[in-house]
Design an enzyme around this catalytic site. Sequence first.
Site, mmCIF file in Angstrom:
data_model
loop_
_atom_site.group_PDB
_atom_site.id
_atom_site.type_symbol
_atom_site.label_atom_id
_atom_site.label_comp_id
_atom_site.label_asym_id
_atom_site.label_seq_id
_atom_site.Cartn_x
_atom_site.Cartn_y
_atom_site.Cartn_z
ATOM 1 N N LEU A 1 0.850 -1.239 -0.059
ATOM 2 C CA LEU A 1 -0.103 -0.062 0.084
ATOM 3 C C LEU A 1 0.967 1.331 0.057
ATOM 4 C CD1 LEU A 1 -2.864 1.045 0.114
ATOM 5 C CD2 LEU A 1 -2.754 1.196 2.639
ATOM 6 N N SER B 1 -7.049 -9.571 3.023
ATOM 7 C CA SER B 1 -5.503 -9.439 3.265
ATOM 8 C C SER B 1 -5.168 -10.510 4.490
ATOM 9 C CB SER B 1 -5.257 -8.072 3.875
ATOM 10 O OG SER B 1 -6.014 -7.792 4.882
ATOM 11 N N LYS C 1 -15.010 0.151 9.575
ATOM 12 C CA LYS C 1 -14.094 -0.424 8.936
ATOM 13 C C LYS C 1 -13.603 -1.545 9.591
ATOM 14 C CE LYS C 1 -11.204 -0.772 5.465
ATOM 15 N NZ LYS C 1 -9.589 -0.687 5.223
HETATM 16 N N1 LIG Z 1 -2.251 -3.963 0.586
HETATM 17 C C1 LIG Z 1 -3.167 -3.248 0.348
HETATM 18 O O1 LIG Z 1 -4.306 -3.478 -0.550
HETATM 19 C C2 LIG Z 1 -4.116 -2.682 1.544
HETATM 20 C C3 LIG Z 1 -3.577 -2.579 2.832
HETATM 21 N N2 LIG Z 1 -4.056 -2.003 3.911
HETATM 22 C C4 LIG Z 1 -3.358 -1.828 5.113
HETATM 23 O O2 LIG Z 1 -2.003 -1.290 4.937
HETATM 24 C C5 LIG Z 1 -1.119 -1.753 6.103
HETATM 25 C C6 LIG Z 1 0.172 -2.087 5.131
HETATM 26 O O3 LIG Z 1 -0.455 -3.184 4.416
HETATM 27 P P1 LIG Z 1 0.519 -3.895 2.996
HETATM 28 O O4 LIG Z 1 1.176 -2.963 2.546
HETATM 29 O O5 LIG Z 1 -0.466 -4.768 2.193
HETATM 30 O O6 LIG Z 1 1.476 -4.613 3.862
HETATM 31 P P2 LIG Z 1 3.256 -4.837 3.506
HETATM 32 O O7 LIG Z 1 3.676 -5.970 4.295
HETATM 33 O O8 LIG Z 1 3.160 -5.058 1.934
HETATM 34 O O9 LIG Z 1 3.934 -3.510 3.612
HETATM 35 C C7 LIG Z 1 4.401 -3.264 4.993
HETATM 36 C C8 LIG Z 1 5.925 -2.840 4.775
HETATM 37 O O10 LIG Z 1 6.239 -2.074 5.770
HETATM 38 C C9 LIG Z 1 7.643 -2.580 6.003
HETATM 39 N N3 LIG Z 1 8.395 -2.231 7.301
HETATM 40 C C10 LIG Z 1 7.900 -2.793 8.360
HETATM 41 N N4 LIG Z 1 8.624 -2.382 9.471
HETATM 42 C C11 LIG Z 1 9.437 -1.408 8.757
HETATM 43 C C12 LIG Z 1 10.666 -0.579 9.301
HETATM 44 N N5 LIG Z 1 11.062 -0.460 10.530
HETATM 45 N N6 LIG Z 1 11.390 0.081 8.298
HETATM 46 C C13 LIG Z 1 11.086 0.043 7.116
HETATM 47 N N7 LIG Z 1 10.107 -0.863 6.692
HETATM 48 C C14 LIG Z 1 9.255 -1.529 7.214
HETATM 49 C C15 LIG Z 1 7.431 -3.899 5.515
HETATM 50 O O11 LIG Z 1 8.972 -4.695 5.492
HETATM 51 P P3 LIG Z 1 8.959 -6.216 5.485
HETATM 52 O O12 LIG Z 1 8.074 -6.973 4.707
HETATM 53 O O13 LIG Z 1 10.475 -6.472 5.492
HETATM 54 O O14 LIG Z 1 8.789 -6.279 6.990
HETATM 55 C C16 LIG Z 1 6.443 -4.109 4.624
HETATM 56 O O15 LIG Z 1 7.363 -3.921 3.414
HETATM 57 C C17 LIG Z 1 -1.913 -2.871 6.791
HETATM 58 O O16 LIG Z 1 -2.292 -2.547 7.989
HETATM 59 C C18 LIG Z 1 -2.903 -3.235 5.751
HETATM 60 O O17 LIG Z 1 -4.319 -4.196 6.493
HETATM 61 C C19 LIG Z 1 -5.099 -1.356 3.820
HETATM 62 C C20 LIG Z 1 -6.057 -1.370 2.507
HETATM 63 C C21 LIG Z 1 -5.203 -2.040 1.409
HETATM 64 C C1 LIG Z 2 -12.363 -4.689 2.743
HETATM 65 C C2 LIG Z 2 -11.299 -5.972 3.005
HETATM 66 C C3 LIG Z 2 -12.014 -7.112 3.492
HETATM 67 C C4 LIG Z 2 -11.472 -6.335 1.535
HETATM 68 O O1 LIG Z 2 -10.546 -7.521 1.180
HETATM 69 C C5 LIG Z 2 -10.016 -5.687 3.607
HETATM 70 O O2 LIG Z 2 -9.943 -4.636 4.095
HETATM 71 C C6 LIG Z 2 -9.038 -6.841 3.489
HETATM 72 O O3 LIG Z 2 -9.062 -7.543 2.921
HETATM 73 O O4 LIG Z 2 -8.277 -6.482 4.595
#
Ligand SMILES: NC(=O)C1=CN([C@@H]2O[C@H](COP(=O)(O)OP(=O)(O)OC[C@H]3O[C@@H](n4cnc5c(N)ncnc54)[C@H](OP(=O)(O)O)[C@@H]3O)[C@@H](O)[C@H]2O)C=CC1
Ligand SMILES: CC(C)(CO)C(=O)C(=O)O
Length: 298
Positions: A11, A247, A177
């Site tokens: 994200l 997720s 949410k």
């Molecule tokens: N992906 C999506 O489509 C969506 C995600 N979200 C929410 O967003 C948040 C992130 O999700 P997502 O992006 O999928 O997760 P990811 O695991 O892809 O991204 C998180 C990133 O943060 C990095 N990270 C953690 N700690 C550190 C640090 N100390 N320094 C530098 N980098 C760090 C991780 O690295 P490493 O992998 O090496 O630990 C990883 O690359 C979650 O809460 C998720 O629920 C919400 C809506 C949509």
């Molecule tokens: C809204 C939903 C449930 C969509 O898949 C989501 O936020 C997730 O997967 O973390």
Amino acid sequence: MRILVFGAGSLGTLVGGLLASVHDVTLVARDRHATRVSKTGLDIVGAESAHASPAATTAETGHDADLAIVTVKSFDTAAAAEALADCDADAILSLQNGLTEEMLASRLEAPVLAGTATYGARLVAPGRVECTGVGRVVLGALDGGTSPLAERVGKAFRDANINTLVAADMPRRRWEKLAVNAGINAVTALSRVENGCLAANEASELTHRAARETARVARLEGVRLPNRVARAAIDRVIEKTAANRSSMLQDVESGKRTEVDAINGAVVDIAAEHDFEVPTNRTLAALLRAWERGEGLR
Ligand SMILES: NC(=O)C1=CN([C@@H]2O[C@H](COP(=O)(O)OP(=O)(O)OC[C@H]3O[C@@H](n4cnc5c(N)ncnc54)[C@H](OP(=O)(O)O)[C@@H]3O)[C@@H](O)[C@H]2O)C=CC1
Ligand SMILES: CC(C)(CO)C(=O)C(=O)O
């Protein structure tokens, strides 16, 4: 605007990459992804590729920013707060799932805005993120009400072509949410089904019970979230994201730690502060934690 994205995985890389089309963006990322973005820039593929910008750079946190966006998984929030203590940011915005803003607010000096994101993002390779769904970012004051800071941040997002709503009712939206995630994520992860299966699957009763309990805890916290609103939100998300693997299901399938502590676990913990029992969330959290502690994590 100078923007730091802390935790640029799926994200954070998507949002940071989109923001970089008009802002000065620094991604705080790890390992090969960080190296790749520093060397050759960032590639956005999928639905938002037209707005892609290679301009984002990677760096450590210790410098100034107008805004720091937190996109680590919820269980890394404390570490993010610790690292961001060295960053002189004017504002912090979380786009994470789960109730994480309170921890950021308790540990950081800068004002913390609440945010939710329904964009879909997947880091497909170092330096390359796929936008798997164009959604919306909703942000606003953590305690609700209007906020000139939220308006400024919202404009910065909109200037970068990100669908954004600045909302005055973030407490309700965050809990709504949370109800959706508490119901859909845990049940799909445990039963290994796509979101759409919950419309017809017998497990859907569990989904609705978990959401109803969450709405009740929201009301105990003084947030107006009627059961019927939580139910409608669940039904809407199930219909709109029918083909999604949530997720949490994706985490379980890849043997990764889930965000259960900040979702069902948070509902259990906050309910306990009100001497209220939430048996469905307690059971879902216990089963997911048993999986994490047992054979699950790789
Ligand atoms: N992906 C999506 O489509 C969506 C995600 N979200 C929410 O967003 C948040 C992130 O999700 P997502 O992006 O999928 O997760 P990811 O695991 O892809 O991204 C998180 C990133 O943060 C990095 N990270 C953690 N700690 C550190 C640090 N100390 N320094 C530098 N980098 C760090 C991780 O690295 P490493 O992998 O090496 O630990 C990883 O690359 C979650 O809460 C998720 O629920 C919400 C809506 C949509
Ligand atoms: C809204 C939903 C449930 C969509 O898949 C989501 O936020 C997730 O997967 O973390």
